[in-house]
Write a protein that holds these residues in place. Structure first.
Motif, PDB file in Angstrom:
ATOM      1  N   PRO A 145       5.998   2.856   1.855  1.00 31.19           N
ATOM      2  CA  PRO A 145       4.849   2.017   1.788  1.00 31.19           C
ATOM      3  C   PRO A 145       5.111   0.741   2.461  1.00 31.19           C
ATOM      4  O   PRO A 145       6.234   0.493   2.856  1.00 31.19           O
ATOM      5  N   TYR A 146       3.885   0.053   2.924  1.00 30.08           N
ATOM      6  CA  TYR A 146       3.927  -0.844   3.683  1.00 30.08           C
ATOM      7  C   TYR A 146       3.054  -2.283   3.047  1.00 30.08           C
ATOM      8  O   TYR A 146       2.152  -1.765   2.447  1.00 30.08           O
ATOM      9  N   PRO A 147       3.402  -3.349   3.470  1.00 26.37           N
ATOM     10  CA  PRO A 147       2.545  -4.330   3.075  1.00 26.37           C
ATOM     11  C   PRO A 147       1.367  -4.536   3.851  1.00 26.37           C
ATOM     12  O   PRO A 147       1.352  -4.653   4.892  1.00 26.37           O
ATOM     13  N   VAL A 148       0.171  -4.788   3.179  1.00 29.81           N
ATOM     14  CA  VAL A 148      -0.991  -5.115   3.760  1.00 29.81           C
ATOM     15  C   VAL A 148      -1.921  -6.284   2.980  1.00 29.81           C
ATOM     16  O   VAL A 148      -1.562  -6.835   2.118  1.00 29.81           O
ATOM     17  N   GLN A 149      -2.848  -6.378   3.857  1.00 26.95           N
ATOM     18  CA  GLN A 149      -3.712  -7.616   3.348  1.00 26.95           C
ATOM     19  C   GLN A 149      -5.101  -6.755   3.154  1.00 26.95           C
ATOM     20  O   GLN A 149      -5.474  -6.148   4.445  1.00 26.95           O
ATOM     21  N   ILE A 150      -5.866  -6.908   2.238  1.00 27.34           N
ATOM     22  CA  ILE A 150      -6.977  -6.293   2.071  1.00 27.34           C
ATOM     23  C   ILE A 150      -8.336  -6.911   1.834  1.00 27.34           C
ATOM     24  O   ILE A 150      -8.166  -7.780   1.045  1.00 27.34           O
ATOM     25  N   PHE A 151      -9.394  -6.884   2.491  1.00 24.46           N
ATOM     26  CA  PHE A 151     -10.660  -7.527   2.264  1.00 24.46           C
ATOM     27  C   PHE A 151     -11.491  -6.543   1.613  1.00 24.46           C
ATOM     28  O   PHE A 151     -11.775  -5.597   2.428  1.00 24.46           O
ATOM     29  N   LEU A 187       0.774  -1.271   0.046  1.00 21.60           N
ATOM     30  CA  LEU A 187       0.149  -0.008  -0.014  1.00 21.60           C
ATOM     31  C   LEU A 187       0.804   1.258  -0.001  1.00 21.60           C
ATOM     32  O   LEU A 187       1.773   1.324   0.843  1.00 21.60           O
ATOM     33  N   GLN A 188       0.427   2.033  -0.908  1.00 25.54           N
ATOM     34  CA  GLN A 188       1.216   3.500  -0.857  1.00 25.54           C
ATOM     35  C   GLN A 188       0.262   4.571  -1.296  1.00 25.54           C
ATOM     36  O   GLN A 188      -0.736   4.288  -1.801  1.00 25.54           O
ATOM     37  N   SER A 189       0.805   5.734  -0.827  1.00 23.31           N
ATOM     38  CA  SER A 189      -0.132   6.955  -1.076  1.00 23.31           C
ATOM     39  C   SER A 189       0.527   7.870  -2.090  1.00 23.31           C
ATOM     40  O   SER A 189       1.763   7.923  -2.042  1.00 23.31           O
ATOM     41  N   ILE A 190      -0.246   8.058  -3.174  1.00 20.85           N
ATOM     42  CA  ILE A 190       0.165   9.102  -4.229  1.00 20.85           C
ATOM     43  C   ILE A 190      -0.704  10.180  -4.491  1.00 20.85           C
ATOM     44  O   ILE A 190      -1.949   9.746  -4.821  1.00 20.85           O
ATOM     45  N   ASN A 191      -0.316  11.347  -4.366  1.00 18.98           N
ATOM     46  CA  ASN A 191      -1.010  12.667  -4.447  1.00 18.98           C
ATOM     47  C   ASN A 191      -2.341  12.323  -3.633  1.00 18.98           C
ATOM     48  O   ASN A 191      -3.513  12.572  -4.224  1.00 18.98           O
ATOM     49  N   GLY A 192      -2.330  11.953  -2.469  1.00 18.00           N
ATOM     50  CA  GLY A 192      -3.473  11.582  -1.539  1.00 18.00           C
ATOM     51  C   GLY A 192      -4.609  10.694  -1.840  1.00 18.00           C
ATOM     52  O   GLY A 192      -5.377  10.317  -1.149  1.00 18.00           O
ATOM     53  N   ARG A 193      -4.102   9.643  -2.877  1.00  9.94           N
ATOM     54  CA  ARG A 193      -4.912   8.491  -3.254  1.00  9.94           C
ATOM     55  C   ARG A 193      -4.189   7.259  -2.916  1.00  9.94           C
ATOM     56  O   ARG A 193      -2.713   7.405  -3.069  1.00  9.94           O
ATOM     57  N   TYR A 194      -4.815   6.222  -2.361  1.00  9.21           N
ATOM     58  CA  TYR A 194      -4.135   5.099  -1.859  1.00  9.21           C
ATOM     59  C   TYR A 194      -3.979   4.008  -3.252  1.00  9.21           C
ATOM     60  O   TYR A 194      -5.153   3.738  -3.871  1.00  9.21           O
ATOM     61  N   TYR A 195      -2.905   3.441  -3.141  1.00  8.82           N
ATOM     62  CA  TYR A 195      -2.622   2.309  -4.534  1.00  8.82           C
ATOM     63  C   TYR A 195      -2.129   1.236  -4.008  1.00  8.82           C
ATOM     64  O   TYR A 195      -1.415   1.286  -2.918  1.00  8.82           O
TER      65      TYR A 195
END
Length: 150
Positions: A92-98, A52-60
């Motif tokens: 950026p950091y690793p995440v698990q997303i549901f 997960l990373q934040s680019i221009n205020g949005r998460y990708y």
């Protein structure tokens, strides 16, 4: 980051009559675009692991295997439905997303649960889920082919 322990899935009966739309299906980030194209206009529950990373205020979300920031490898994440926003960080950091996967000019995952993982755990979990998914889909496909041949 505080989290809620959700164990309600344990009371759900698991049988052939249980609709698969009630469960989060693991989707590899490489397959997110194909999944969106196959289910265009539908909302699909999914579970995925990435960075997960934040680019221009949005998460990708990017894949562990992708090198650099490639705009085609990015999957947008909407954090509107999270109880707590993800921690803001430059790294950026690793995440698990549901969450729910939809197509909005690009693949977008509306995150319901976001779990921050350490890198070794994320890699092990991702590899395990890939192996389980590929074995399950291979078994399901071969069983389906046997039934149609009969």
């Amino acid at each position: 980051m505080p989290y809620m322990h959700n164990s309600s899935y344990r009371e759900i009966p698991f049988c052939a009559e249980t609709p698969h739309h009630d469960f989060y299906t693991y989707v590899d980030l490489k397959d997110v675009s194909d999944k969106c194209e196959n289910h265009l206009g539908e909302i699909v529950r999914c579970r995925t692991i990435g960075i997960l990373q934040s680019i221009n205020g949005r998460y990708y979300l990017t894949d562990f295997d992708s090198s650099g920031v490639d705009s085609t490898a990015l999957v947008q994440i909407s954090v509107v439905y999270l109880q707590l926003p993800p921690p803001s960080t430059v790294i950026p950091y690793p995440v698990q997303i549901f969450g729910s996967l939809q197509w909005h000019n690009r693949p977008v995952i509306f995150a319901k649960i976001l779990q921050v993982l350490c890198v070794p755990t994320a890699v092990r979990l991702m590899n395990a889920l890939r192996d389980i998914t590929s074995a399950h889909l291979a078994k399901r496909t071969s069983t389906h082919n046997e039934n149609t041949a009969s």
